[in-house]
Design a protein around this motif. Structure first.
Motif, PDB file in Angstrom:
ATOM      1  N   ILE A  90     -51.717   3.156  33.400  1.00 37.05           N
ATOM      2  CA  ILE A  90     -50.552   3.169  34.283  1.00 37.05           C
ATOM      3  C   ILE A  90     -49.416   3.954  33.645  1.00 37.05           C
ATOM      4  N   LEU A  91     -49.201   3.743  32.351  1.00 38.92           N
ATOM      5  CA  LEU A  91     -48.135   4.449  31.640  1.00 38.92           C
ATOM      6  C   LEU A  91     -48.387   5.954  31.595  1.00 38.92           C
ATOM      7  N   VAL A  92     -49.637   6.342  31.329  1.00 39.39           N
ATOM      8  CA  VAL A  92     -49.964   7.766  31.248  1.00 39.39           C
ATOM      9  C   VAL A  92     -49.792   8.442  32.608  1.00 39.39           C
ATOM     10  N   MET A  93     -50.281   7.804  33.677  1.00 42.17           N
ATOM     11  CA  MET A  93     -50.149   8.394  35.000  1.00 42.17           C
ATOM     12  C   MET A  93     -48.688   8.468  35.428  1.00 42.17           C
ATOM     13  N   ALA A  94     -47.906   7.443  35.088  1.00 36.70           N
ATOM     14  CA  ALA A  94     -46.466   7.493  35.386  1.00 36.70           C
ATOM     15  C   ALA A  94     -45.819   8.646  34.639  1.00 36.70           C
ATOM     16  N   GLY A  95     -46.228   8.845  33.380  1.00 36.39           N
ATOM     17  CA  GLY A  95     -45.707   9.966  32.610  1.00 36.39           C
ATOM     18  C   GLY A  95     -46.060  11.301  33.231  1.00 36.39           C
ATOM     19  N   PHE A  96     -47.261  11.404  33.806  1.00 37.79           N
ATOM     20  CA  PHE A  96     -47.684  12.631  34.470  1.00 37.79           C
ATOM     21  C   PHE A  96     -46.751  12.967  35.641  1.00 37.79           C
ATOM     22  N   PHE A  97     -46.505  11.973  36.495  1.00 39.53           N
ATOM     23  CA  PHE A  97     -45.650  12.212  37.659  1.00 39.53           C
ATOM     24  C   PHE A  97     -44.211  12.516  37.245  1.00 39.53           C
ATOM     25  N   ILE A  98     -43.726  11.833  36.210  1.00 40.63           N
ATOM     26  CA  ILE A  98     -42.382  12.118  35.704  1.00 40.63           C
ATOM     27  C   ILE A  98     -42.306  13.542  35.172  1.00 40.63           C
ATOM     28  N   LEU A  99     -43.363  13.982  34.467  1.00 43.66           N
ATOM     29  CA  LEU A  99     -43.389  15.336  33.921  1.00 43.66           C
ATOM     30  C   LEU A  99     -43.329  16.377  35.037  1.00 43.66           C
ATOM     31  N   VAL A 100     -44.076  16.153  36.115  1.00 43.65           N
ATOM     32  CA  VAL A 100     -44.033  17.080  37.256  1.00 43.65           C
ATOM     33  C   VAL A 100     -42.623  17.146  37.829  1.00 43.65           C
ATOM     34  N   ALA A 101     -41.979  15.975  37.990  1.00 45.30           N
ATOM     35  CA  ALA A 101     -40.630  15.931  38.540  1.00 45.30           C
ATOM     36  C   ALA A 101     -39.621  16.631  37.631  1.00 45.30           C
ATOM     37  N   VAL A 102     -39.752  16.405  36.319  1.00 48.71           N
ATOM     38  CA  VAL A 102     -38.821  17.027  35.374  1.00 48.71           C
ATOM     39  C   VAL A 102     -38.990  18.542  35.354  1.00 48.71           C
ATOM     40  N   GLY A 129     -40.038  20.349  37.839  1.00 56.32           N
ATOM     41  CA  GLY A 129     -39.421  20.818  39.077  1.00 56.32           C
ATOM     42  C   GLY A 129     -37.909  20.867  38.974  1.00 56.32           C
ATOM     43  N   ALA A 130     -37.322  19.846  38.352  1.00 58.70           N
ATOM     44  CA  ALA A 130     -35.863  19.824  38.177  1.00 58.70           C
ATOM     45  C   ALA A 130     -35.396  20.986  37.317  1.00 58.70           C
ATOM     46  N   ALA A 131     -36.132  21.280  36.238  1.00 57.01           N
ATOM     47  CA  ALA A 131     -35.760  22.387  35.351  1.00 57.01           C
ATOM     48  C   ALA A 131     -35.830  23.725  36.080  1.00 57.01           C
ATOM     49  N   ILE A 132     -36.896  23.918  36.869  1.00 56.76           N
ATOM     50  CA  ILE A 132     -37.038  25.169  37.620  1.00 56.76           C
ATOM     51  C   ILE A 132     -35.942  25.292  38.667  1.00 56.76           C
ATOM     52  N   GLY A 133     -35.660  24.179  39.356  1.00 54.82           N
ATOM     53  CA  GLY A 133     -34.596  24.197  40.351  1.00 54.82           C
ATOM     54  C   GLY A 133     -33.242  24.515  39.739  1.00 54.82           C
ATOM     55  N   TYR A 134     -32.966  23.966  38.555  1.00 53.75           N
ATOM     56  CA  TYR A 134     -31.682  24.230  37.885  1.00 53.75           C
ATOM     57  C   TYR A 134     -31.569  25.691  37.462  1.00 53.75           C
ATOM     58  N   LEU A 135     -32.641  26.239  36.915  1.00 50.88           N
ATOM     59  CA  LEU A 135     -32.606  27.604  36.402  1.00 50.88           C
ATOM     60  C   LEU A 135     -32.448  28.647  37.502  1.00 50.88           C
ATOM     61  N   PHE A 136     -33.122  28.435  38.625  1.00 50.82           N
ATOM     62  CA  PHE A 136     -33.199  29.490  39.625  1.00 50.82           C
ATOM     63  C   PHE A 136     -32.403  29.227  40.899  1.00 50.82           C
ATOM     64  N   ALA A 137     -31.963  27.991  41.104  1.00 48.39           N
ATOM     65  CA  ALA A 137     -31.207  27.699  42.323  1.00 48.39           C
ATOM     66  C   ALA A 137     -29.959  26.874  42.063  1.00 48.39           C
ATOM     67  N   GLY A 138     -29.777  26.428  40.848  1.00 51.87           N
ATOM     68  CA  GLY A 138     -28.591  25.643  40.535  1.00 51.87           C
ATOM     69  C   GLY A 138     -28.644  24.221  41.054  1.00 51.87           C
TER      70      GLY A 138
END
Length: 297
Positions: free
Chosen positions: A14-26, A28-37
């Motif tokens: 459960i912890l590993v899968m939660a980490g996977f989804f958090i990693l995808v979200a993070v 996405g957040a980094a890409i959104g910040y870099l290219f769209a603010g």
């Protein structure tokens, strides 16, 4: 000991899968910040990409994985009587439908299970496994694989593979967009703004490595759980202990798709030849540790 091990490994999963989804979200957040603010837009895009990858992989996982590993299906007991009847027996004990059965023509002993759920599962064994294992050992191996089916590990591994592919696609998109002039033109020149940008870039660069480590950690946890599940199904830890002991001296498989290595009962590329200081990057726990846990049961 058996049920404690099962419960412990389920919590870790459960912890590993939660980490996977958090990693995808993070990511996405980094890409959104870099290219769209904006981080929200990036998270939404990352979620859409992840869902698409998971839908495709879950729907076609058996055919994709079996083709990648050059496996051919057998359709009746007459083609491989002992394998067919052992799989049939283990499926009945595990109370899951009879899976499709495949054979891989390779002298190295190994096996894996795949599919998106117990109703659409498949198991594969190498020709080397069928030649090397006696009935008791083959039951231990197939009990291990049927535990993967019963515990929905086959779906977890498929989702992990899809999420890793989604992260790789997002990183590839970010890299191409950056180099072709898609970087933000209104970046903040303050120290905090520069720090955020540099941090986001580092995160994107390291994301594939983090995804690979998470996928490997998931595989290692589920291997221990499937070993325990095999004992629960066969009521005979010695069968699997003997099978894993034989795998320790086996040669790696001649041809194997690296992306499906985590599915096998033993690492098909390294087998027992793990590097002593690189367990973080192993797809499987060392066979000696797995045997030691089984002996404690």
């Amino acid at each position: 000991m058996l049920y404690q091990q099962i419960a412990r490994n389920k919590r870790k999963t459960i912890l590993v899968m939660a980490g996977f989804f958090i990693l995808v979200a993070v990511i996405g957040a980094a890409i959104g910040y870099l290219f769209a603010g904006t981080t929200v837009g990036g998270i939404i895009i990352a979620a859409i990409v992840a869902v698409i990858y998971m839908s495709v992989m879950i729907g076609q996982s058996t055919e994709v994985v079996m083709n990648m590993n050059n496996a051919h299906e057998i359709h009746s007991a007459s083609e491989a009587p002992e394998l067919w009847h052992v799989v049939e027996d283990m499926a009945m004990v595990a109370q899951v439908p009879m899976p499709r059965v495949f054979i891989i023509d390779d002298p190295s002993p190994n096996a894996f299970a795949t599919g998106n759920n117990p109703e659409h599962a498949a198991v594969a064994a190498t020709s080397g496994l069928l030649q090397m294992m006696n009935r008791e050992e083959l039951e231990g191996v197939m009990g291990h694989e049927m535990s993967h089916v019963k515990n929905y590990d086959i779906r977890l591994q498929t989702i992990a593979l899809a999420l890793s592919a989604a992260i790789a696609a997002l990183v590839n998109f970010a890299g191409n967009f950056w180099w072709f002039g898609g970087r933000r033109s209104d970046n903040d020149d303050s120290p905090s703004g520069i720090f955020a940008i540099v941090g986001s870039i580092l995160l994107i660069i390291l994301a594939p490595l983090a995804a690979s480590i998470a996928q490997m950690a998931l595989s290692r946890n589920r291997e221990y759980l499937a070993d325990a599940g095999s004992v629960e199904l066969t009521r005979n830890p010695q069968g699997l202990i003997s099978a894993l002991t034989k795998l320790k001296s086996a040669d790696p498989m001649a041809k194997v798709a690296p992306s499906s290595s985590a599915l096998y009962i033993s690492d098909p590329e390294l087998n027992a030849k793990h590097h002593p200081f690189a367990h973080l990057f192993d797809t499987h726990p060392p066979l000696d540790q797995r045997i030691a846990r089984l002996k404690k049961m």
